[in-house]
Design a protein around this motif. Structure first.
Motif, PDB file in Angstrom:
ATOM      1  N   GLN A 123       0.754  10.486   5.574  1.00 18.16           N
ATOM      2  CA  GLN A 123      -0.034  11.358   5.006  1.00 18.16           C
ATOM      3  C   GLN A 123      -1.583  10.724   4.707  1.00 18.16           C
ATOM      4  OE1 GLN A 123       1.471  14.066   3.318  1.00 18.16           O
ATOM      5  NE2 GLN A 123      -0.348  15.121   3.230  1.00 18.16           N
ATOM      6  N   ARG A 124      -1.384   9.417   4.544  1.00 14.42           N
ATOM      7  CA  ARG A 124      -2.792   8.836   4.314  1.00 14.42           C
ATOM      8  C   ARG A 124      -3.725   8.570   5.685  1.00 14.42           C
ATOM      9  NH1 ARG A 124      -2.832   3.388   0.646  1.00 14.42           N
ATOM     10  NH2 ARG A 124      -2.793   4.713  -1.281  1.00 14.42           N
ATOM     11  N   GLY A 125      -2.503   8.834   7.108  1.00 16.31           N
ATOM     12  CA  GLY A 125      -3.273   8.498   8.239  1.00 16.31           C
ATOM     13  C   GLY A 125      -2.762   7.144   8.941  1.00 16.31           C
TER      14      GLY A 125
ATOM     15  N   ASP B 136       6.422   8.561   4.321  1.00 16.96           N
ATOM     16  CA  ASP B 136       5.733   9.718   4.296  1.00 16.96           C
ATOM     17  C   ASP B 136       4.341   9.710   3.649  1.00 16.96           C
ATOM     18  OD1 ASP B 136       7.897  11.015   5.646  1.00 16.96           O
ATOM     19  OD2 ASP B 136       8.740  11.871   3.707  1.00 16.96           O
ATOM     20  N   ARG B 137       4.175   9.019   2.626  1.00 23.15           N
ATOM     21  CA  ARG B 137       3.021   8.770   1.897  1.00 23.15           C
ATOM     22  C   ARG B 137       1.962   8.102   2.719  1.00 23.15           C
ATOM     23  NH1 ARG B 137       4.781   6.041  -3.692  1.00 23.15           N
ATOM     24  NH2 ARG B 137       6.293   7.682  -4.475  1.00 23.15           N
ATOM     25  N   LEU B 138       2.316   7.034   3.704  1.00 20.69           N
ATOM     26  CA  LEU B 138       1.408   6.426   4.445  1.00 20.69           C
ATOM     27  C   LEU B 138       1.030   7.412   5.617  1.00 20.69           C
ATOM     28  CD1 LEU B 138       3.051   2.919   4.351  1.00 20.69           C
ATOM     29  CD2 LEU B 138       0.865   3.721   3.148  1.00 20.69           C
TER      30      LEU B 138
ATOM     31  N   PRO C  89       0.708  -1.165  -0.016  1.00 19.48           N
ATOM     32  CA  PRO C  89      -0.181   0.059   0.108  1.00 19.48           C
ATOM     33  C   PRO C  89       0.716   1.298  -0.043  1.00 19.48           C
ATOM     34  CG  PRO C  89      -1.091  -1.661   1.580  1.00 19.48           C
ATOM     35  CD  PRO C  89       0.259  -2.108   0.994  1.00 19.48           C
ATOM     36  N   GLY C  90       0.483   2.184  -0.669  1.00 14.10           N
ATOM     37  CA  GLY C  90       1.111   3.526  -0.962  1.00 14.10           C
ATOM     38  C   GLY C  90       2.445   3.457  -1.979  1.00 14.10           C
ATOM     39  N   THR C  91       2.511   2.428  -2.639  1.00 12.49           N
ATOM     40  CA  THR C  91       3.490   2.376  -3.747  1.00 12.49           C
ATOM     41  C   THR C  91       3.018   3.011  -4.967  1.00 12.49           C
ATOM     42  OG1 THR C  91       3.127   0.172  -4.331  1.00 12.49           O
ATOM     43  CG2 THR C  91       4.951   0.729  -2.763  1.00 12.49           C
ATOM     44  N   GLY C  92       1.659   3.295  -5.040  1.00 12.41           N
ATOM     45  CA  GLY C  92       1.290   3.891  -6.198  1.00 12.41           C
ATOM     46  C   GLY C  92       0.375   2.988  -7.180  1.00 12.41           C
ATOM     47  N   LYS C  93      -0.175   2.270  -6.772  1.00 11.03           N
ATOM     48  CA  LYS C  93      -0.836   1.255  -7.585  1.00 11.03           C
ATOM     49  C   LYS C  93      -2.001   1.901  -8.288  1.00 11.03           C
ATOM     50  CE  LYS C  93      -1.557  -1.647  -4.183  1.00 11.03           C
ATOM     51  NZ  LYS C  93      -0.846  -0.874  -3.281  1.00 11.03           N
ATOM     52  N   THR C  94      -2.762   2.546  -7.332  1.00  9.98           N
ATOM     53  CA  THR C  94      -4.031   3.209  -8.020  1.00  9.98           C
ATOM     54  C   THR C  94      -3.815   4.400  -8.859  1.00  9.98           C
ATOM     55  OG1 THR C  94      -5.328   2.286  -5.947  1.00  9.98           O
ATOM     56  CG2 THR C  94      -6.222   4.128  -7.298  1.00  9.98           C
ATOM     57  N   THR C  95      -2.777   5.146  -8.618  1.00  5.60           N
ATOM     58  CA  THR C  95      -2.455   6.396  -9.216  1.00  5.60           C
ATOM     59  C   THR C  95      -1.890   5.842 -10.671  1.00  5.60           C
ATOM     60  OG1 THR C  95      -1.583   7.334  -7.259  1.00  5.60           O
ATOM     61  CG2 THR C  95      -1.125   8.372  -9.363  1.00  5.60           C
ATOM     62  N   THR C  96      -1.033   4.847 -10.757  1.00  3.37           N
ATOM     63  CA  THR C  96      -0.216   4.216 -11.932  1.00  3.37           C
ATOM     64  C   THR C  96      -1.481   3.620 -12.777  1.00  3.37           C
ATOM     65  OG1 THR C  96       1.630   3.799 -10.427  1.00  3.37           O
ATOM     66  CG2 THR C  96       1.386   2.733 -12.789  1.00  3.37           C
TER      67      THR C  96
ATOM     68  N   LYS D  81      10.311   0.884 -10.055  1.00  2.00           N
ATOM     69  CA  LYS D  81      10.737   1.858  -8.866  1.00  2.00           C
ATOM     70  C   LYS D  81       9.446   2.810  -9.191  1.00  2.00           C
ATOM     71  CE  LYS D  81      14.499   3.531  -9.549  1.00  2.00           C
ATOM     72  NZ  LYS D  81      15.665   4.434  -9.751  1.00  2.00           N
ATOM     73  N   SER D  82       8.916   3.198  -8.064  1.00  2.00           N
ATOM     74  CA  SER D  82       7.894   4.022  -8.160  1.00  2.00           C
ATOM     75  C   SER D  82       8.114   5.248  -6.852  1.00  2.00           C
ATOM     76  CB  SER D  82       6.422   3.624  -7.628  1.00  2.00           C
ATOM     77  OG  SER D  82       5.309   4.430  -7.686  1.00  2.00           O
ATOM     78  N   ASN D  83       9.116   6.069  -7.081  1.00  2.00           N
ATOM     79  CA  ASN D  83       9.525   6.952  -6.015  1.00  2.00           C
ATOM     80  C   ASN D  83       9.207   8.495  -6.459  1.00  2.00           C
ATOM     81  OD1 ASN D  83      11.096   5.107  -4.288  1.00  2.00           O
ATOM     82  ND2 ASN D  83      12.703   5.242  -5.544  1.00  2.00           N
ATOM     83  N   THR D  84       8.949   8.702  -7.785  1.00  2.00           N
ATOM     84  CA  THR D  84       8.787  10.051  -8.044  1.00  2.00           C
ATOM     85  C   THR D  84       7.680  10.042  -9.136  1.00  2.00           C
ATOM     86  OG1 THR D  84      10.529  10.114  -9.811  1.00  2.00           O
ATOM     87  CG2 THR D  84      11.171  10.725  -7.624  1.00  2.00           C
ATOM     88  N   VAL D  85       7.236  11.234  -9.578  1.00  2.00           N
ATOM     89  CA  VAL D  85       6.296  11.213 -10.610  1.00  2.00           C
ATOM     90  C   VAL D  85       6.820  10.962 -12.016  1.00  2.00           C
ATOM     91  CG1 VAL D  85       4.758  12.939 -12.000  1.00  2.00           C
ATOM     92  CG2 VAL D  85       4.833  13.022  -9.550  1.00  2.00           C
TER      93      VAL D  85
HETATM   94  P1  ADP Z   1      -1.457   2.638  -3.664  1.00  2.00           P
HETATM   95  O1  ADP Z   1      -2.923   2.230  -4.521  1.00  2.00           O
HETATM   96  O2  ADP Z   1      -0.513   1.685  -3.949  1.00  2.00           O
HETATM   97  O3  ADP Z   1      -1.796   2.439  -2.253  1.00  2.00           O
HETATM   98  P2  ADP Z   1      -1.686   5.350  -4.621  1.00  2.00           P
HETATM   99  O4  ADP Z   1      -1.669   5.328  -5.920  1.00  2.00           O
HETATM  100  O5  ADP Z   1      -3.092   5.625  -3.791  1.00  2.00           O
HETATM  101  O6  ADP Z   1      -0.997   4.231  -4.002  1.00  2.00           O
HETATM  102  O7  ADP Z   1      -0.716   6.248  -4.230  1.00  2.00           O
HETATM  103  C1  ADP Z   1      -0.169   6.985  -2.504  1.00  2.00           C
HETATM  104  C2  ADP Z   1       0.019   8.337  -2.691  1.00  2.00           C
HETATM  105  O8  ADP Z   1       1.367   8.432  -3.054  1.00  2.00           O
HETATM  106  C3  ADP Z   1      -0.864   9.229  -3.466  1.00  2.00           C
HETATM  107  O9  ADP Z   1      -0.934  10.386  -2.722  1.00  2.00           O
HETATM  108  C4  ADP Z   1      -0.106   9.198  -4.742  1.00  2.00           C
HETATM  109  O10 ADP Z   1      -0.425  10.571  -5.429  1.00  2.00           O
HETATM  110  C5  ADP Z   1       1.329   9.304  -4.456  1.00  2.00           C
HETATM  111  N1  ADP Z   1       2.067   8.491  -5.425  1.00  2.00           N
HETATM  112  C6  ADP Z   1       2.056   7.234  -5.656  1.00  2.00           C
HETATM  113  N2  ADP Z   1       2.958   6.943  -6.925  1.00  2.00           N
HETATM  114  C7  ADP Z   1       3.866   8.058  -6.836  1.00  2.00           C
HETATM  115  C8  ADP Z   1       5.191   8.444  -7.160  1.00  2.00           C
HETATM  116  N3  ADP Z   1       5.551   7.250  -8.140  1.00  2.00           N
HETATM  117  N4  ADP Z   1       5.509   9.634  -7.131  1.00  2.00           N
HETATM  118  C9  ADP Z   1       5.146  10.211  -6.431  1.00  2.00           C
HETATM  119  N5  ADP Z   1       3.808  10.080  -5.523  1.00  2.00           N
HETATM  120  C10 ADP Z   1       3.339   8.979  -5.771  1.00  2.00           C
END
Ligand code: ADP
Ligand code: MN
Length: 177
Positions: A115-117, A111-113, A19-26, A152-156
């Motif tokens: 942020q998510r609470g 930091d992402r997690l 969780p938090g690695t960016g699955k949903t955004t990606t 790798k999913s550290n940055t945009v």
């Molecule tokens: P997951 O679905 O894996 O839990 P999310 O897609 O919800 O992750 O991403 C969690 C948070 O991190 C969101 O605020 C998102 O914008 C940010 N984020 C995700 N992937 C990246 C990335 N590669 N670079 C920067 N921010 C990211």
């Protein structure tokens, strides 16, 4: 292509990772780029009640894996799906043509997690899951190694690159049909 894959004109891709690695955004960006269907398993479980109640300790629904697999069988057979979930060992192996494991550096993920609470045990468990590369191990145990890729999913920029690479892979898969 496997026999199951030969039956579909578009590939199925699993996007997994802690969780938090960016699955949903990606997955959303990828769905936009490829016109494949994004299936967020967490949302599906909630919306279609494919669970056995709420886990108070872990603060999440207790997924019913059989119900999820039954629900998805037809559209997975049809192909053209991006499945987004932080687990991968209970889906039928024949469903997927590509398994992407997203990975994020600890401090960034932390930091992402936060942020998510997330806090306490839930935060710790997820950071540990990432340190021990649990999802990559699970993916390698559940699917042929040649279809599993870690990204790798550290940055945009990482995310944009990942979307580009997977989109190219989809195009070549489709034209090889
Ligand atoms: P997951 O679905 O894996 O839990 P999310 O897609 O919800 O992750 O991403 C969690 C948070 O991190 C969101 O605020 C998102 O914008 C940010 N984020 C995700 N992937 C990246 C990335 N590669 N670079 C920067 N921010 C990211
Ligand atoms: Mn998500």
């Amino acid at each position: 292509k496997s026999e199951a894959a030969a039956m579909r004109s578009k590939p199925n891709i699993l996007i997994t990772g802690t969780p938090g690695t960016g699955k949903t955004t990606t997955s959303s960006a990828l769905a936009e780029a490829t016109h494949l269907r994004h299936i967020n398993i967490g949302d599906l479980v909630k919306d279609k009640k494919l669970h056995d109640g709420w886990d108070e300790e872990l603060q999440c629904f207790i997924i019913n894996e059989d119900l999820v697999c039954d629900e998805l069988e037809d559209i997975m057979e049809e192909g053209g799906n991006i499945v987004d979930y932080h687990g991968c060992d209970f889906f039928p192996e024949r469903w997927f043509d590509r398994v992407v494991v997203l990975q994020t550096e600890n401090s960034v993920l932390y930091d992402r997690l936060v942020q998510r609470g997330y806090a306490g045990a839930k935060l710790r468990n997820n950071i540990e899951c990432e340190i021990f590369q649990e999802l990559l191990e699970e993916a390698k145990e559940s699917y042929k190694e040649e279809i599993v890729v870690a990204m790798k999913s550290n940055t945009v920029e990482d995310m944009n690159k990942n979307v580009t690479v997977i989109t190219q892979w989809v195009s070549s898969w489709v034209s090889a049909t």
